[in-house]
Design an enzyme around this catalytic site. Structure first.
Site, mmCIF file in Angstrom:
data_model
loop_
_atom_site.group_PDB
_atom_site.id
_atom_site.type_symbol
_atom_site.label_atom_id
_atom_site.label_comp_id
_atom_site.label_asym_id
_atom_site.label_seq_id
_atom_site.Cartn_x
_atom_site.Cartn_y
_atom_site.Cartn_z
ATOM 1 N N ARG A 295 0.765 -1.247 0.132
ATOM 2 C CA ARG A 295 -0.037 -0.059 -0.039
ATOM 3 C C ARG A 295 0.859 1.074 0.068
ATOM 4 O O ARG A 295 1.828 1.566 1.039
ATOM 5 C CB ARG A 295 -0.811 -0.209 1.051
ATOM 6 C CG ARG A 295 -1.616 1.443 1.509
ATOM 7 C CD ARG A 295 -2.515 1.314 2.438
ATOM 8 N NE ARG A 295 -3.778 0.777 1.976
ATOM 9 C CZ ARG A 295 -5.034 0.683 2.529
ATOM 10 N NH1 ARG A 295 -5.232 1.520 3.497
ATOM 11 N NH2 ARG A 295 -6.148 0.096 2.000
ATOM 12 N N HIS B 146 -7.583 0.949 -6.289
ATOM 13 C CA HIS B 146 -7.592 0.021 -5.159
ATOM 14 C C HIS B 146 -8.421 -1.178 -5.653
ATOM 15 O O HIS B 146 -9.447 -1.691 -5.162
ATOM 16 C CB HIS B 146 -8.736 0.880 -4.296
ATOM 17 C CG HIS B 146 -8.448 0.406 -2.596
ATOM 18 N ND1 HIS B 146 -7.550 -0.764 -2.448
ATOM 19 C CD2 HIS B 146 -9.011 0.625 -1.493
ATOM 20 C CE1 HIS B 146 -7.680 -1.056 -1.105
ATOM 21 N NE2 HIS B 146 -8.755 -0.211 -0.585
ATOM 22 N N GLN C 139 -10.148 -3.928 -2.811
ATOM 23 C CA GLN C 139 -11.449 -3.148 -2.356
ATOM 24 C C GLN C 139 -12.394 -3.734 -3.475
ATOM 25 O O GLN C 139 -13.621 -3.933 -2.852
ATOM 26 C CB GLN C 139 -11.145 -1.722 -1.976
ATOM 27 C CG GLN C 139 -12.604 -1.403 -1.473
ATOM 28 C CD GLN C 139 -12.971 -1.830 -0.087
ATOM 29 O OE1 GLN C 139 -12.045 -1.639 0.686
ATOM 30 N NE2 GLN C 139 -14.217 -2.091 -0.057
ATOM 31 N N ASP D 59 -17.076 7.565 -1.388
ATOM 32 C CA ASP D 59 -15.702 7.567 -0.798
ATOM 33 C C ASP D 59 -15.377 8.840 -0.157
ATOM 34 O O ASP D 59 -16.224 9.891 -0.704
ATOM 35 C CB ASP D 59 -14.834 6.833 -1.551
ATOM 36 C CG ASP D 59 -13.205 6.690 -1.002
ATOM 37 O OD1 ASP D 59 -13.489 6.477 0.492
ATOM 38 O OD2 ASP D 59 -12.506 6.522 -1.694
ATOM 39 N N CYS E 167 -15.988 1.814 1.175
ATOM 40 C CA CYS E 167 -15.053 1.054 1.326
ATOM 41 C C CYS E 167 -14.421 1.222 2.861
ATOM 42 O O CYS E 167 -13.700 0.325 3.326
ATOM 43 C CB CYS E 167 -13.724 1.343 0.258
ATOM 44 S SG CYS E 167 -13.337 3.068 0.613
ATOM 45 N N ARG F 202 -13.664 -8.329 2.303
ATOM 46 C CA ARG F 202 -12.011 -8.183 1.928
ATOM 47 C C ARG F 202 -11.548 -9.244 2.445
ATOM 48 O O ARG F 202 -10.325 -9.602 1.581
ATOM 49 C CB ARG F 202 -11.684 -6.853 2.984
ATOM 50 C CG ARG F 202 -12.241 -5.547 2.325
ATOM 51 C CD ARG F 202 -11.626 -4.920 1.031
ATOM 52 N NE ARG F 202 -10.280 -5.144 0.863
ATOM 53 C CZ ARG F 202 -9.487 -3.881 1.349
ATOM 54 N NH1 ARG F 202 -10.003 -3.093 1.884
ATOM 55 N NH2 ARG F 202 -7.990 -4.138 0.900
HETATM 56 N N1 NVA Z 1 -9.764 6.863 -1.393
HETATM 57 C C1 NVA Z 1 -9.205 6.612 0.130
HETATM 58 C C2 NVA Z 1 -9.748 5.034 0.294
HETATM 59 C C3 NVA Z 1 -9.041 4.488 1.635
HETATM 60 C C4 NVA Z 1 -9.499 2.846 1.905
HETATM 61 C C5 NVA Z 1 -7.793 6.934 0.204
HETATM 62 O O1 NVA Z 1 -7.170 6.613 -0.508
HETATM 63 O O2 NVA Z 1 -7.688 7.441 1.298
HETATM 64 N N1 CP Z 2 -11.051 0.151 2.797
HETATM 65 C C1 CP Z 2 -9.684 0.074 3.115
HETATM 66 O O1 CP Z 2 -8.840 -0.203 2.264
HETATM 67 O O2 CP Z 2 -9.523 0.025 4.312
HETATM 68 P P1 CP Z 2 -8.193 0.325 5.074
HETATM 69 O O3 CP Z 2 -7.468 1.811 4.772
HETATM 70 O O4 CP Z 2 -8.424 0.238 6.622
HETATM 71 O O5 CP Z 2 -7.238 -0.702 4.769
#
Ligand code: NVA
Ligand code: CP
Length: 308
Positions: A111, A138, A141, A228, A268, A295
Site C-alpha cells: 500500500r 484500489h 477493495q 468514498d 470502502c 475483504r
Molecule cells: N480513497 C481512500 C480510500 C481508503 C480505503 C484513500 O485513498 O484514502
Molecule cells: N477500505 C480500506 O482499504 O480500508 P483500510 O484503509 O482500513 O485498509
C-alpha cells in the site's frame, strides 16, 4: 461456471485494467468458495510454508488485518513491513528492494502513494505483487465490493452501479471492475475531480458508462450506490478546499430516493458521517459491513491464485 483455471496466467494484481472480466469472475467464485469453507470451519492451508511481505507507507485497518488474517487462515505467514522502517523509507531504490525481497518472500502486498512504485516492484522483482491501494487504484477493495453486490443481488451483469464523489482510486477501480463484469457505471463527480484519464479512455468504449456533475441523474434507478471520502490519504492539506468542492456530494436518504427502492449502499471505509455519507444512511445499510468482511475472503482468493 468460470473457475480458477481461467486465472492461471495472472502473475500480479496491480490494477483491474490488467484483468479480463472472466479473471474477475473467477476470483469472485474462488472468494465465495473460501467464504463458505471459512464459515463451515473447513481448513484450507493451501499456502503452508509461504510468506507474504506486507509493505505499508499509508495507514490501514481493513487491508492490513484482512491480508494478515487471510494469510494465516491459508496456513502461510504474513510479515508486516512498515515503509518508514524499511530502508525504502531512507531512499533505497524500489529496484533493489524488489530484487532483495524476492529472495526471501513468496509474494508482496504493498500500500503506497505512486502506482508506478507498485508496477516497478513487479518489473524488477520475481514474485507476485499485490496492490493494496495506491493514489490511482484500489483493486482488492473493488473485488470485495463486486463480491458483496453479487451476494446481495445474485448477479452483476445488467445492474447499474453509481459512484458519488471524488474521481479517486475507488472511482477508478470501480469503473473498470464494474464495466468489465457487465454492469453499467454512472459517476457523479464535481468539475476538476474526474477519474484518471486512463480510466476514462477505457470507459469511453462502453455505452453504459456516464460521467456527470449531477448526483440525482447518476443515481437514477441505480441498484448500487457507492461513495468514498472527499479527501484521501495524502490529501490532508487539501481537506478544506475539498470540503468546499464536494459540498452537497453526499449519499443521503434524499439522494437514495432517485435510486431503486431496494438499492444497496457501499463504502470502502473509513467513512466520514455527515460528509460523503449521511449517518442515517450508514445505519440503514449494514451491507457496508458485509463489504468490509468480504475483504478477507476476496484477499484470500487473490493470495491463493497468485501464491499457490
Ligand atoms: N480513497 C481512500 C480510500 C481508503 C480505503 C484513500 O485513498 O484514502
Ligand atoms: N477500505 C480500506 O482499504 O480500508 P483500510 O484503509 O482500513 O485498509
Amino acid at each position: 461456471m468460470i473457475g480458477p483455471s481461467a486465472l492461471h496466467r495472472m502473475k500480479h494484481l496491480l490494477k483491474l485494467l490488467d484483468l479480463t472480466g472472466e479473471d474477475i469472475i473467477g476470483l469472485l467464485n474462488q472468494a465465495d468458495q473460501l467464504k463458505y469453507e471459512t464459515k463451515h470451519g473447513i481448513k484450507h492451508h493451501h499456502l503452508a510454508g509461504k510468506t507474504l511481505g506486507m509493505i505499508f507507507t499509508k495507514a490501514s485497518t481493513r487491508t492490513r488485518v484482512s491480508f494478515e488474517v487471510g494469510m494465516q487462515q491459508l496456513g502461510g505467514h504474513p510479515l508486516f513491513l512498515s515503509g518508514s522502517e524499511l530502508q525504502l523509507g531512507r531512499g533505497e531504490p524500489i529496484e533493489d528492494t524488489a530484487k532483495v525481497l524476492s529472495r526471501y518472500l513468496d509474494g508482496i502486498m504493498i500500500r503506497t502513494f505512486k502506482q508506478e512504485d507498485v508496477e516497478d516492484l513487479a518489473k524488477y522483482g520475481s514474485i507476485p505483487i499485490i496492490n493494496g491501494l495506491t493514489d490511482l487504484y484500489h483493486p482488492c477493495q473493488v473485488l470485495a465490493d463486486l463480491m458483496t453486490i453479487r451476494e446481495h443481488q445474485t448477479r452483476l451483469e445488467g445492474l447499474k452501479l453509481c459512484f458519488i464523489g471524488d474521481g479517486n482510486n475507488m472511482a477508478n477501480s470501480l469503473t473498470v471492475g464494474g464495466l468489465k463484469t457487465g454492469m453499467s457505471v454512472s459517476l457523479a463527480c464535481p468539475e476538476g475531480y474526474h477519474p484518471h484519464q486512463s480510466v476514462l479512455n477505457f470507459a469511453k468504449d462502453y455505452d453504459c458508462f456516464t460521467l456527470t456533475g449531477d448526483m440525482f441523474e447518476a443515481a437514477k434507478d441505480a441498484d448500487v450506490v457507492v461513495t468514498d471520502v472527499w479527501a484521501s490519504m495524502g490529501q490532508e492539506e487539501e481537506a478544506e478546499q475539498r470540503r468546499k468542492a464536494f459540498a452537497g456530494y453526499q449519499v443521503s436518504q434524499n439522494l437514495l430516493g432517485a435510486a431503486k427502492s431496494d438499492a444497496m449502499v457501499l463504502h470502502c471505509l473509513p467513512a466520514h458521517r455527515g460528509e460523503e455519507i449521511a449517518a442515517d444512511v450508514m445505519d440503514a445499510h449494514p451491507e457496508i459491513f458485509d463489504e468490509a468482511e468480504n475483504r478477507l475472503h476476496a484477499q484470500k482468493a487473490v493470495l491463493l491464485t497468485l501464491l499457490k
